[in-house]
Design an enzyme around this catalytic site. Sequence first.
Site, PDB file in Angstrom:
ATOM      1  N   GLN A   1     -30.077 -17.174   8.362  1.00 19.75           N
ATOM      2  CA  GLN A   1     -30.349 -17.901   7.115  1.00 19.75           C
ATOM      3  C   GLN A   1     -29.611 -19.241   7.069  1.00 19.75           C
ATOM      4  OE1 GLN A   1     -29.652 -14.162   4.569  1.00 19.75           O
ATOM      5  NE2 GLN A   1     -31.110 -15.325   3.340  1.00 19.75           N
TER       6      GLN A   1
ATOM      7  N   HIS B   1     -33.767  -9.569   8.470  1.00 22.00           N
ATOM      8  CA  HIS B   1     -33.590 -11.006   8.773  1.00 22.00           C
ATOM      9  C   HIS B   1     -33.291 -11.206  10.259  1.00 22.00           C
ATOM     10  CE1 HIS B   1     -33.703 -13.237   5.024  1.00 22.00           C
ATOM     11  NE2 HIS B   1     -32.908 -12.382   4.418  1.00 22.00           N
TER      12      HIS B   1
ATOM     13  N   CYS C   1     -33.501 -12.691  -2.497  1.00 20.95           N
ATOM     14  CA  CYS C   1     -33.049 -13.234  -1.207  1.00 20.95           C
ATOM     15  C   CYS C   1     -32.742 -14.719  -1.387  1.00 20.95           C
ATOM     16  CB  CYS C   1     -34.157 -13.051  -0.176  1.00 20.95           C
ATOM     17  SG  CYS C   1     -33.784 -13.735   1.450  1.00 20.95           S
ATOM     18  N   LEU C   2     -31.616 -15.168  -0.824  1.00 17.61           N
ATOM     19  CA  LEU C   2     -31.247 -16.587  -0.948  1.00 17.61           C
ATOM     20  C   LEU C   2     -32.258 -17.499  -0.255  1.00 17.61           C
ATOM     21  CD1 LEU C   2     -27.367 -16.431  -0.480  1.00 17.61           C
ATOM     22  CD2 LEU C   2     -28.618 -16.922  -2.584  1.00 17.61           C
TER      23      LEU C   2
ATOM     24  N   HIS D   1     -32.190  -4.893   4.371  1.00 17.88           N
ATOM     25  CA  HIS D   1     -32.710  -6.233   4.055  1.00 17.88           C
ATOM     26  C   HIS D   1     -32.168  -7.258   5.060  1.00 17.88           C
ATOM     27  CE1 HIS D   1     -33.751  -9.538   1.051  1.00 17.88           C
ATOM     28  NE2 HIS D   1     -32.916 -10.156   1.871  1.00 17.88           N
ATOM     29  N   GLU D   2     -30.859  -7.201   5.312  1.00 19.04           N
ATOM     30  CA  GLU D   2     -30.233  -8.180   6.222  1.00 19.04           C
ATOM     31  C   GLU D   2     -30.619  -7.925   7.681  1.00 19.04           C
ATOM     32  OE1 GLU D   2     -29.150 -10.655   4.796  1.00 19.04           O
ATOM     33  OE2 GLU D   2     -28.764  -9.831   2.796  1.00 19.04           O
TER      34      GLU D   2
ATOM     35  N   GLY E   1     -25.585 -10.861  -0.017  1.00 12.68           N
ATOM     36  CA  GLY E   1     -25.818 -10.580   1.391  1.00 12.68           C
ATOM     37  C   GLY E   1     -26.369 -11.824   2.075  1.00 12.68           C
TER      38      GLY E   1
HETATM   39  C1  Y12 Z   1     -30.020  -5.576  -2.678  1.00 17.76           C
HETATM   40  C2  Y12 Z   1     -31.173  -6.270  -2.449  1.00 17.76           C
HETATM   41  C3  Y12 Z   1     -31.185  -7.386  -1.636  1.00 17.76           C
HETATM   42  C4  Y12 Z   1     -30.006  -7.788  -1.043  1.00 17.76           C
HETATM   43  C5  Y12 Z   1     -30.031  -8.987  -0.135  1.00 17.76           C
HETATM   44  C6  Y12 Z   1     -29.138 -10.102  -0.578  1.00 17.76           C
HETATM   45  N1  Y12 Z   1     -29.732 -10.872  -1.617  1.00 17.76           N
HETATM   46  C7  Y12 Z   1     -29.065 -11.857  -2.284  1.00 17.76           C
HETATM   47  O1  Y12 Z   1     -27.913 -12.068  -2.035  1.00 17.76           O
HETATM   48  C8  Y12 Z   1     -29.828 -12.648  -3.265  1.00 17.76           C
HETATM   49  C9  Y12 Z   1     -29.219 -13.568  -4.013  1.00 17.76           C
HETATM   50  C10 Y12 Z   1     -29.878 -14.530  -4.884  1.00 17.76           C
HETATM   51  C11 Y12 Z   1     -29.062 -15.370  -5.627  1.00 17.76           C
HETATM   52  C12 Y12 Z   1     -29.615 -16.355  -6.422  1.00 17.76           C
HETATM   53  O2  Y12 Z   1     -28.829 -17.234  -7.116  1.00 17.76           O
HETATM   54  C13 Y12 Z   1     -28.358 -16.946  -8.361  1.00 17.76           C
HETATM   55  O3  Y12 Z   1     -28.685 -15.918  -8.935  1.00 17.76           O
HETATM   56  C14 Y12 Z   1     -27.448 -17.935  -8.975  1.00 17.76           C
HETATM   57  C15 Y12 Z   1     -30.978 -16.518  -6.461  1.00 17.76           C
HETATM   58  O4  Y12 Z   1     -31.451 -17.616  -7.203  1.00 17.76           O
HETATM   59  C16 Y12 Z   1     -32.256 -17.506  -8.263  1.00 17.76           C
HETATM   60  O5  Y12 Z   1     -32.839 -16.500  -8.516  1.00 17.76           O
HETATM   61  C17 Y12 Z   1     -32.394 -18.724  -9.081  1.00 17.76           C
HETATM   62  C18 Y12 Z   1     -31.791 -15.684  -5.746  1.00 17.76           C
HETATM   63  C19 Y12 Z   1     -31.235 -14.683  -4.938  1.00 17.76           C
HETATM   64  C20 Y12 Z   1     -28.846  -7.085  -1.265  1.00 17.76           C
HETATM   65  C21 Y12 Z   1     -28.853  -5.971  -2.085  1.00 17.76           C
HETATM   66 CO    CO Z   2     -32.486 -12.179   2.394  1.00 11.48          CO
END
Ligand code: Y12
Ligand code: CO
Length: 171
Positions: free
Chosen positions: A50, A141, A95-96, A137-138, A45
């Site tokens: 962001q 933001h 969260c990214l 969540h989004e 997401g």
């Molecule tokens: C459920 C809960 C929260 C969401 C919001 C969207 N969140 C993300 O997309 C988070 C992504 C994320 C990705 C990461 O990178 C990797 O895993 C390679 C990251 O990095 C590390 O942890 C190193 C952190 C977050 C949607 C649905």
């Molecule tokens: Co986020």
Amino acid sequence: MIRDVLVYPNKRLRVKSKDVVDFNKELHCLLEDMKDTMYANEGIGLAAIQIGVDKNVLIINLTDEDGEQNHENLFEIINPVILEAEGSITYQEGCLSVPTVYEEIERKEKIKVRYYNRDGIMIEEELEGIMAIAFQHELDHLNGHLFIEKLSYLKRKKFEKEWKKKLKEGK
Ligand code: Y12
Ligand code: CO
């Protein structure tokens, strides 16, 4: 084009985004950049703010049981609002903009939402489970909020201490 993702505590993440008025090429370019950026960073997401754009635009693409992300399942969500909400659900969110941090957050379990697609067509639907969590969540933001603001006082203090250390060490 892959854009830089703003990382906490970047102040721009606190800006409240504005509604999209024109469903034009500029919006479609923004959606393409958001998609490139989310996939490049293995996100599920992303909100426009962001990548520094204060428009009410978000995208979501959840992974399936095998952790695969089918690009056909991408949701492009413009000017979203929650019309109704019920129940509660707790999920370990990431969260990214706060990479490596995952915290249990309570949200509404089921929501009725209204938004527009890239062509300006209004959509109303009910969401539940992880899709409902991602939407909330989004949407936070877009209102200038991050999931870490929902932590208890003590958990937030612990997070801030660890985050400062992490930033200092340049990790
Ligand atoms: C459920 C809960 C929260 C969401 C919001 C969207 N969140 C993300 O997309 C988070 C992504 C994320 C990705 C990461 O990178 C990797 O895993 C390679 C990251 O990095 C590390 O942890 C190193 C952190 C977050 C949607 C649905
Ligand atoms: Co986020």
